[in-house]
Design a protein around this motif. Structure first.
Motif, PDB file in Angstrom:
ATOM      1  N   ALA A 194       0.755  -1.316  -0.045  1.00 35.12           N
ATOM      2  CA  ALA A 194      -0.103  -0.057  -0.094  1.00 35.12           C
ATOM      3  C   ALA A 194       1.015   1.220  -0.063  1.00 35.12           C
ATOM      4  O   ALA A 194       0.442   2.255  -0.713  1.00 35.12           O
ATOM      5  CB  ALA A 194      -1.075   0.091   1.160  1.00 35.12           C
ATOM      6  N   GLY A 195       1.994   1.198   0.714  1.00 35.57           N
ATOM      7  CA  GLY A 195       2.653   2.326   0.828  1.00 35.57           C
ATOM      8  C   GLY A 195       3.397   2.618  -0.610  1.00 35.57           C
ATOM      9  O   GLY A 195       3.828   3.853  -0.924  1.00 35.57           O
ATOM     10  N   THR A 196       3.772   1.453  -1.370  1.00 28.61           N
ATOM     11  CA  THR A 196       4.437   1.615  -2.493  1.00 28.61           C
ATOM     12  C   THR A 196       3.540   2.112  -3.515  1.00 28.61           C
ATOM     13  O   THR A 196       3.747   2.858  -4.378  1.00 28.61           O
ATOM     14  CB  THR A 196       5.053   0.244  -3.147  1.00 28.61           C
ATOM     15  OG1 THR A 196       6.017  -0.207  -2.110  1.00 28.61           O
ATOM     16  CG2 THR A 196       5.589   0.295  -4.533  1.00 28.61           C
ATOM     17  N   ALA A 197       2.359   1.750  -3.514  1.00 30.33           N
ATOM     18  CA  ALA A 197       1.010   2.128  -4.426  1.00 30.33           C
ATOM     19  C   ALA A 197       0.879   3.637  -4.187  1.00 30.33           C
ATOM     20  O   ALA A 197       0.702   4.483  -4.991  1.00 30.33           O
ATOM     21  CB  ALA A 197      -0.139   1.231  -4.195  1.00 30.33           C
ATOM     22  N   CYS A 249       8.659   8.126  -0.536  1.00 26.89           N
ATOM     23  CA  CYS A 249       8.913   6.913  -1.668  1.00 26.89           C
ATOM     24  C   CYS A 249      10.352   6.215  -1.008  1.00 26.89           C
ATOM     25  O   CYS A 249      10.450   5.024  -0.901  1.00 26.89           O
ATOM     26  CB  CYS A 249       9.135   7.277  -2.884  1.00 26.89           C
ATOM     27  SG  CYS A 249       7.599   7.525  -3.741  1.00 26.89           S
ATOM     28  N   VAL A 250      11.410   7.047  -0.667  1.00 29.72           N
ATOM     29  CA  VAL A 250      12.422   6.603  -0.008  1.00 29.72           C
ATOM     30  C   VAL A 250      12.241   6.089   1.299  1.00 29.72           C
ATOM     31  O   VAL A 250      12.804   5.026   1.561  1.00 29.72           O
ATOM     32  CB  VAL A 250      13.568   7.744  -0.081  1.00 29.72           C
ATOM     33  CG1 VAL A 250      14.827   7.367   0.867  1.00 29.72           C
ATOM     34  CG2 VAL A 250      13.831   8.138  -1.507  1.00 29.72           C
ATOM     35  N   LEU A 251      11.475   6.605   2.141  1.00 30.35           N
ATOM     36  CA  LEU A 251      11.279   6.113   3.318  1.00 30.35           C
ATOM     37  C   LEU A 251      10.514   4.906   3.344  1.00 30.35           C
ATOM     38  O   LEU A 251      10.969   3.870   3.949  1.00 30.35           O
ATOM     39  CB  LEU A 251      10.523   7.239   4.150  1.00 30.35           C
ATOM     40  CG  LEU A 251      11.179   8.450   4.777  1.00 30.35           C
ATOM     41  CD1 LEU A 251      10.100   9.409   5.351  1.00 30.35           C
ATOM     42  CD2 LEU A 251      12.182   8.192   5.758  1.00 30.35           C
ATOM     43  N   VAL A 252       9.635   4.911   2.470  1.00 27.06           N
ATOM     44  CA  VAL A 252       8.672   3.432   2.634  1.00 27.06           C
ATOM     45  C   VAL A 252       9.793   2.403   1.843  1.00 27.06           C
ATOM     46  O   VAL A 252       9.744   1.300   2.385  1.00 27.06           O
ATOM     47  CB  VAL A 252       7.565   3.690   1.523  1.00 27.06           C
ATOM     48  CG1 VAL A 252       6.774   2.322   1.127  1.00 27.06           C
ATOM     49  CG2 VAL A 252       6.534   4.583   2.092  1.00 27.06           C
ATOM     50  N   ALA A 253      10.640   2.635   0.941  1.00 30.50           N
ATOM     51  CA  ALA A 253      11.556   1.618   0.586  1.00 30.50           C
ATOM     52  C   ALA A 253      12.381   1.575   1.343  1.00 30.50           C
ATOM     53  O   ALA A 253      13.016   0.133   1.545  1.00 30.50           O
ATOM     54  CB  ALA A 253      12.182   2.068  -1.010  1.00 30.50           C
ATOM     55  N   ALA A 254      12.915   2.141   2.262  1.00 37.76           N
ATOM     56  CA  ALA A 254      14.006   1.769   3.227  1.00 37.76           C
ATOM     57  C   ALA A 254      13.552   1.260   4.539  1.00 37.76           C
ATOM     58  O   ALA A 254      14.171   0.635   5.342  1.00 37.76           O
ATOM     59  CB  ALA A 254      14.937   3.225   3.612  1.00 37.76           C
ATOM     60  N   GLY A 300      11.511  -1.347   4.981  1.00 41.01           N
ATOM     61  CA  GLY A 300      11.505  -2.963   5.324  1.00 41.01           C
ATOM     62  C   GLY A 300      12.929  -3.400   5.604  1.00 41.01           C
ATOM     63  O   GLY A 300      13.309  -4.215   6.549  1.00 41.01           O
ATOM     64  N   PRO A 301      14.021  -2.793   4.781  1.00 39.95           N
ATOM     65  CA  PRO A 301      15.193  -3.147   5.102  1.00 39.95           C
ATOM     66  C   PRO A 301      15.792  -2.730   6.322  1.00 39.95           C
ATOM     67  O   PRO A 301      16.676  -3.501   7.217  1.00 39.95           O
ATOM     68  CB  PRO A 301      16.304  -2.803   3.919  1.00 39.95           C
ATOM     69  CG  PRO A 301      15.303  -2.584   2.826  1.00 39.95           C
ATOM     70  CD  PRO A 301      13.918  -2.178   3.526  1.00 39.95           C
ATOM     71  N   LEU A 302      15.422  -1.629   6.865  1.00 37.07           N
ATOM     72  CA  LEU A 302      16.028  -1.089   8.241  1.00 37.07           C
ATOM     73  C   LEU A 302      15.255  -1.911   9.344  1.00 37.07           C
ATOM     74  O   LEU A 302      15.872  -2.220  10.141  1.00 37.07           O
ATOM     75  CB  LEU A 302      15.531   0.198   8.315  1.00 37.07           C
ATOM     76  CG  LEU A 302      16.219   1.364   7.610  1.00 37.07           C
ATOM     77  CD1 LEU A 302      15.581   2.810   7.898  1.00 37.07           C
ATOM     78  CD2 LEU A 302      17.793   1.240   8.375  1.00 37.07           C
ATOM     79  N   VAL A 303      14.003  -2.141   9.249  1.00 37.73           N
ATOM     80  CA  VAL A 303      13.243  -3.207  10.486  1.00 37.73           C
ATOM     81  C   VAL A 303      14.134  -4.756  10.328  1.00 37.73           C
ATOM     82  O   VAL A 303      14.159  -5.298  11.252  1.00 37.73           O
ATOM     83  CB  VAL A 303      11.804  -3.488   9.994  1.00 37.73           C
ATOM     84  CG1 VAL A 303      11.363  -4.444  10.779  1.00 37.73           C
ATOM     85  CG2 VAL A 303      11.198  -2.087  10.204  1.00 37.73           C
ATOM     86  N   ASN A 304      14.446  -4.879   9.096  1.00 36.29           N
ATOM     87  CA  ASN A 304      15.055  -6.396   9.072  1.00 36.29           C
ATOM     88  C   ASN A 304      16.550  -6.209   9.541  1.00 36.29           C
ATOM     89  O   ASN A 304      16.969  -7.369  10.443  1.00 36.29           O
ATOM     90  CB  ASN A 304      15.350  -6.845   7.400  1.00 36.29           C
ATOM     91  CG  ASN A 304      14.037  -7.642   6.939  1.00 36.29           C
ATOM     92  OD1 ASN A 304      13.536  -8.444   7.719  1.00 36.29           O
ATOM     93  ND2 ASN A 304      14.002  -7.986   5.723  1.00 36.29           N
TER      94      ASN A 304
END
Length: 89
Positions: free
Chosen positions: A35-38, A74-79, A81-85
């Motif tokens: 949803a964030g990407t969309a 968009c950069v925040l949404v994309a980053a 997932g990897p930050l949480v991982n």
């Protein structure tokens, strides 16, 4: 017994959550990520449409600031997932 990093060992905690719960949380996080990407794609498209309409009319407005905010989101949404991982896995 407590284990410290100074002794050269790396702690390896085991997860205590049940598998059914982790699967549901992963599903919800996946849906939120999509949803964030969309929303980011829709924001870029809407900003581009507003820029083209205002250029056609000859109006000057600050669409580049809006585009910068959308791309920053968009950069925040994309980053996220990897930050949480990195932090939790």
């Amino acid at each position: 017994m407590y284990r410290y990093l100074a002794d050269g060992g790396v702690p390896d905690p085991s997860p205590n959550a049940p598998d059914a719960l982790t699967n549901k949380v992963d599903t919800v996080l996946g849906i939120v990520a999509w949803a964030g990407t969309a929303a980011g794609v829709a924001g870029v498209l809407i900003t581009g449409a507003m820029m083209s309409i205002s250029m056609r009319r000859g109006e000057g407005s600050e669409h580049m600031g809006r585009l910068g905010m959308v791309l920053g989101g968009c950069v925040l949404v994309a980053a996220a997932g990897p930050l949480v991982n990195f932090v939790f896995v």
